[in-house]
Scaffold this motif. Sequence first.
Motif, PDB file in Angstrom:
ATOM      1  N   GLN A  78       0.678  -1.241   0.766  1.00 22.22           N
ATOM      2  CA  GLN A  78       0.045   0.016   0.089  1.00 22.22           C
ATOM      3  C   GLN A  78       0.637   1.268   0.189  1.00 22.22           C
ATOM      4  O   GLN A  78       0.969   2.238  -0.798  1.00 22.22           O
ATOM      5  N   ALA A  79       2.484   1.027   0.623  1.00 22.22           N
ATOM      6  CA  ALA A  79       2.570   2.193   0.499  1.00 22.22           C
ATOM      7  C   ALA A  79       3.551   2.694  -1.376  1.00 22.22           C
ATOM      8  O   ALA A  79       3.948   3.691  -1.323  1.00 22.22           O
ATOM      9  N   ILE A  80       3.872   1.567  -1.556  1.00 24.99           N
ATOM     10  CA  ILE A  80       4.229   1.198  -2.708  1.00 24.99           C
ATOM     11  C   ILE A  80       3.615   2.048  -3.949  1.00 24.99           C
ATOM     12  O   ILE A  80       3.891   3.333  -4.426  1.00 24.99           O
ATOM     13  N   GLU A  81       2.460   1.745  -3.681  1.00 26.73           N
ATOM     14  CA  GLU A  81       0.694   2.035  -3.789  1.00 26.73           C
ATOM     15  C   GLU A  81       0.809   3.873  -3.928  1.00 26.73           C
ATOM     16  O   GLU A  81       0.297   4.651  -5.254  1.00 26.73           O
ATOM     17  N   LEU A  82       0.639   4.543  -2.518  1.00 26.57           N
ATOM     18  CA  LEU A  82       0.007   5.526  -2.604  1.00 26.57           C
ATOM     19  C   LEU A  82       1.436   6.291  -2.941  1.00 26.57           C
ATOM     20  O   LEU A  82       1.400   7.215  -3.486  1.00 26.57           O
ATOM     21  N   ALA A  83       2.923   5.975  -3.188  1.00 34.54           N
ATOM     22  CA  ALA A  83       3.917   6.339  -3.374  1.00 34.54           C
ATOM     23  C   ALA A  83       3.422   6.924  -5.205  1.00 34.54           C
ATOM     24  O   ALA A  83       3.329   7.809  -6.002  1.00 34.54           O
ATOM     25  N   VAL A  84       3.514   5.733  -5.933  1.00 34.72           N
ATOM     26  CA  VAL A  84       2.908   5.382  -6.858  1.00 34.72           C
ATOM     27  C   VAL A  84       1.736   6.687  -7.425  1.00 34.72           C
ATOM     28  O   VAL A  84       2.067   7.656  -8.821  1.00 34.72           O
ATOM     29  N   ALA A  85       0.546   6.415  -6.791  1.00 36.00           N
ATOM     30  CA  ALA A  85      -0.090   7.464  -6.648  1.00 36.00           C
ATOM     31  C   ALA A  85      -0.242   8.626  -6.445  1.00 36.00           C
ATOM     32  O   ALA A  85      -0.286   9.857  -6.922  1.00 36.00           O
ATOM     33  N   HIS A  86       0.674   8.988  -5.979  1.00 38.74           N
ATOM     34  CA  HIS A  86       1.390  10.603  -5.535  1.00 38.74           C
ATOM     35  C   HIS A  86       1.589  11.319  -6.532  1.00 38.74           C
ATOM     36  O   HIS A  86       1.809  11.886  -7.072  1.00 38.74           O
ATOM     37  N   GLU A  87       3.261   9.971  -7.019  1.00 38.23           N
ATOM     38  CA  GLU A  87       4.075  10.733  -8.772  1.00 38.23           C
ATOM     39  C   GLU A  87       2.670  11.408  -9.419  1.00 38.23           C
ATOM     40  O   GLU A  87       3.065  12.049 -10.088  1.00 38.23           O
ATOM     41  N   LYS A  88       1.807   9.971  -9.785  1.00 35.07           N
ATOM     42  CA  LYS A  88       0.637  10.283 -11.349  1.00 35.07           C
ATOM     43  C   LYS A  88      -0.092  11.497 -10.443  1.00 35.07           C
ATOM     44  O   LYS A  88       0.093  12.057 -11.262  1.00 35.07           O
ATOM     45  N   LEU A  89      -0.459  11.729  -9.034  1.00 38.07           N
ATOM     46  CA  LEU A  89      -0.983  13.401  -8.361  1.00 38.07           C
ATOM     47  C   LEU A  89      -0.542  14.368  -9.144  1.00 38.07           C
ATOM     48  O   LEU A  89      -0.438  15.797 -10.251  1.00 38.07           O
ATOM     49  N   CYS A  90       0.802  14.416  -8.519  1.00 35.01           N
ATOM     50  CA  CYS A  90       2.455  15.147  -9.020  1.00 35.01           C
ATOM     51  C   CYS A  90       2.285  15.195 -11.181  1.00 35.01           C
ATOM     52  O   CYS A  90       2.234  16.814 -11.461  1.00 35.01           O
ATOM     53  N   ALA A  91       2.231  14.374 -11.423  1.00 33.77           N
ATOM     54  CA  ALA A  91       2.196  14.914 -12.907  1.00 33.77           C
ATOM     55  C   ALA A  91       1.175  14.900 -13.336  1.00 33.77           C
ATOM     56  O   ALA A  91       0.883  15.810 -14.635  1.00 33.77           O
ATOM     57  N   LEU A  92      -0.049  14.534 -13.214  1.00 32.02           N
ATOM     58  CA  LEU A  92      -1.404  15.129 -13.423  1.00 32.02           C
ATOM     59  C   LEU A  92      -1.403  16.452 -13.358  1.00 32.02           C
ATOM     60  O   LEU A  92      -1.827  17.236 -13.732  1.00 32.02           O
ATOM     61  N   ARG A  93      -1.263  17.207 -11.837  1.00 29.33           N
ATOM     62  CA  ARG A  93      -0.702  18.743 -11.297  1.00 29.33           C
ATOM     63  C   ARG A  93      -0.517  19.181 -12.477  1.00 29.33           C
ATOM     64  O   ARG A  93      -0.060  20.698 -12.921  1.00 29.33           O
ATOM     65  N   GLU A  94       0.853  18.754 -12.891  1.00 27.19           N
ATOM     66  CA  GLU A  94       1.634  19.336 -13.809  1.00 27.19           C
ATOM     67  C   GLU A  94       1.512  19.616 -15.175  1.00 27.19           C
ATOM     68  O   GLU A  94       1.027  20.551 -15.534  1.00 27.19           O
ATOM     69  N   GLY A  95       1.094  18.655 -15.756  1.00 32.36           N
ATOM     70  CA  GLY A  95       0.733  18.820 -17.283  1.00 32.36           C
ATOM     71  C   GLY A  95      -1.471  19.410 -16.732  1.00 32.36           C
ATOM     72  O   GLY A  95      -1.559  19.919 -17.775  1.00 32.36           O
ATOM     73  N   LEU A  96      -1.259  19.712 -16.099  1.00 31.04           N
ATOM     74  CA  LEU A  96      -3.072  20.114 -16.216  1.00 31.04           C
ATOM     75  C   LEU A  96      -2.286  21.945 -16.203  1.00 31.04           C
ATOM     76  O   LEU A  96      -3.202  22.673 -16.439  1.00 31.04           O
ATOM     77  N   ALA A  97      -1.116  21.972 -14.945  1.00 27.73           N
ATOM     78  CA  ALA A  97      -0.819  23.695 -15.014  1.00 27.73           C
ATOM     79  C   ALA A  97      -0.571  24.251 -16.329  1.00 27.73           C
ATOM     80  O   ALA A  97      -0.974  24.893 -17.652  1.00 27.73           O
ATOM     81  N   VAL A  98       0.223  23.102 -17.020  1.00 24.43           N
ATOM     82  CA  VAL A  98       0.998  22.970 -18.126  1.00 24.43           C
ATOM     83  C   VAL A  98      -0.416  23.233 -19.523  1.00 24.43           C
ATOM     84  O   VAL A  98       0.042  24.073 -20.071  1.00 24.43           O
ATOM     85  N   ASN A  99      -1.266  22.970 -19.283  1.00 25.00           N
ATOM     86  CA  ASN A  99      -2.552  22.124 -20.480  1.00 25.00           C
ATOM     87  C   ASN A  99      -3.487  23.738 -19.991  1.00 25.00           C
ATOM     88  O   ASN A  99      -3.899  24.507 -21.467  1.00 25.00           O
ATOM     89  N   GLU A 100      -3.170  24.042 -18.848  1.00 28.48           N
ATOM     90  CA  GLU A 100      -3.876  25.766 -18.563  1.00 28.48           C
ATOM     91  C   GLU A 100      -2.696  27.166 -19.007  1.00 28.48           C
ATOM     92  O   GLU A 100      -3.850  27.786 -19.227  1.00 28.48           O
ATOM     93  N   GLY A 101      -2.395  26.818 -19.416  1.00 27.52           N
ATOM     94  CA  GLY A 101      -1.290  27.582 -20.053  1.00 27.52           C
ATOM     95  C   GLY A 101      -1.407  27.670 -20.960  1.00 27.52           C
ATOM     96  O   GLY A 101      -1.159  28.859 -21.845  1.00 27.52           O
ATOM     97  N   HIS A 102      -1.174  26.195 -21.808  1.00 23.99           N
ATOM     98  CA  HIS A 102      -1.979  26.438 -23.588  1.00 23.99           C
ATOM     99  C   HIS A 102      -2.864  26.719 -23.613  1.00 23.99           C
ATOM    100  O   HIS A 102      -3.379  27.529 -24.752  1.00 23.99           O
ATOM    101  N   VAL A 103      -3.793  26.952 -22.871  1.00 22.53           N
ATOM    102  CA  VAL A 103      -4.761  27.228 -22.868  1.00 22.53           C
ATOM    103  C   VAL A 103      -5.295  28.679 -22.853  1.00 22.53           C
ATOM    104  O   VAL A 103      -6.032  29.686 -23.572  1.00 22.53           O
ATOM    105  N   GLU A 104      -4.798  29.614 -21.722  1.00 23.45           N
ATOM    106  CA  GLU A 104      -3.876  30.721 -22.105  1.00 23.45           C
ATOM    107  C   GLU A 104      -3.678  31.004 -23.398  1.00 23.45           C
ATOM    108  O   GLU A 104      -4.078  32.768 -24.177  1.00 23.45           O
ATOM    109  N   GLU A 105      -2.866  30.248 -23.447  1.00 17.78           N
ATOM    110  CA  GLU A 105      -1.801  31.029 -24.968  1.00 17.78           C
ATOM    111  C   GLU A 105      -2.898  30.827 -26.153  1.00 17.78           C
ATOM    112  O   GLU A 105      -3.009  31.597 -27.162  1.00 17.78           O
ATOM    113  N   LEU A 106      -3.483  29.776 -26.245  1.00 21.66           N
ATOM    114  CA  LEU A 106      -4.450  29.583 -27.584  1.00 21.66           C
ATOM    115  C   LEU A 106      -5.711  30.715 -27.474  1.00 21.66           C
ATOM    116  O   LEU A 106      -6.250  31.270 -28.062  1.00 21.66           O
TER     117      LEU A 106
END
Length: 258
Positions: A78-106
């Motif tokens: 469960q600790a390993i799964e939680l760490a993986v989920a945390h990494e995915k969440l961080c990646a999703l947050r970064e992707g969301l920030a990038v997409n929001e930036g792209h939306v503003e640019e568009l």
Amino acid sequence: MKHLAFFLVLILCFACRAEDLENKDNNRNDGDGPAESWDDDAQEANPRDIWTELSLLIHRVTVAEKLVWSLQEENSAQAIELAVAHEKLCALREGLAVNEGHVEELQVEQEEQKAAVEELQTSDRARKVAFSASLLTHGEGNSDSGQLVFRRVVTNVGNHYNPTTGAFTAPVRGVYYFRITGHVVHSDSFTRLGIFKNGQLLVTSGDRHGSSDLEDSASNGVAAQLEAGDVVSVRLGGVVWDDQYHRTTFTGFLLFSS
């Protein structure tokens, strides 16, 4: 680990107790010791019962150890799964920030493109300039000297000719072509038509009534360089005739912008 040590000590105590009882039982069988001790020892627990309970305790400890190990493994997974989920969440947050930036640019790019399209449309409309008008909307007759107002509009692309004042206002800088035609009839006077740019004469056309020429027409044209806002109009000297055939006209159009 503390629970395991406790169970080991408990097992050792039970083992010692069982050994003591077994020795006492052997002594009774040999006839050693006072007779009354037999009754006291009879009240002691049976070594077999102790070994049975001890076996049960050992089994329970073994099961508990297996359960502890199983829970530890689950916790690790469960600790390993939680760490993986945390990494995915961080990646999703970064992707969301990038997409929001792209939306503003568009959005900015879309606004720029919209402004450019509107500018092109405005520029295209400004470059489509043409008008033609005759003097009278109805009836017939001669007009007197002064600035002529051609009230019957045939064409007015861009609406840069004003049928109320008779003046054309250039929407853009460029070369324009203008032409005037005047008709002379039913008059002993003359006609002289002039095209004026900002009050300055560009060209003139005229004719005079004669005994052998009862009616006639005069015409002239000019290509003129205009700046945006320049005003072109027609002035009359003498008289000019118009009727239902629309003989006296004023025409202009943009050749090209510059």
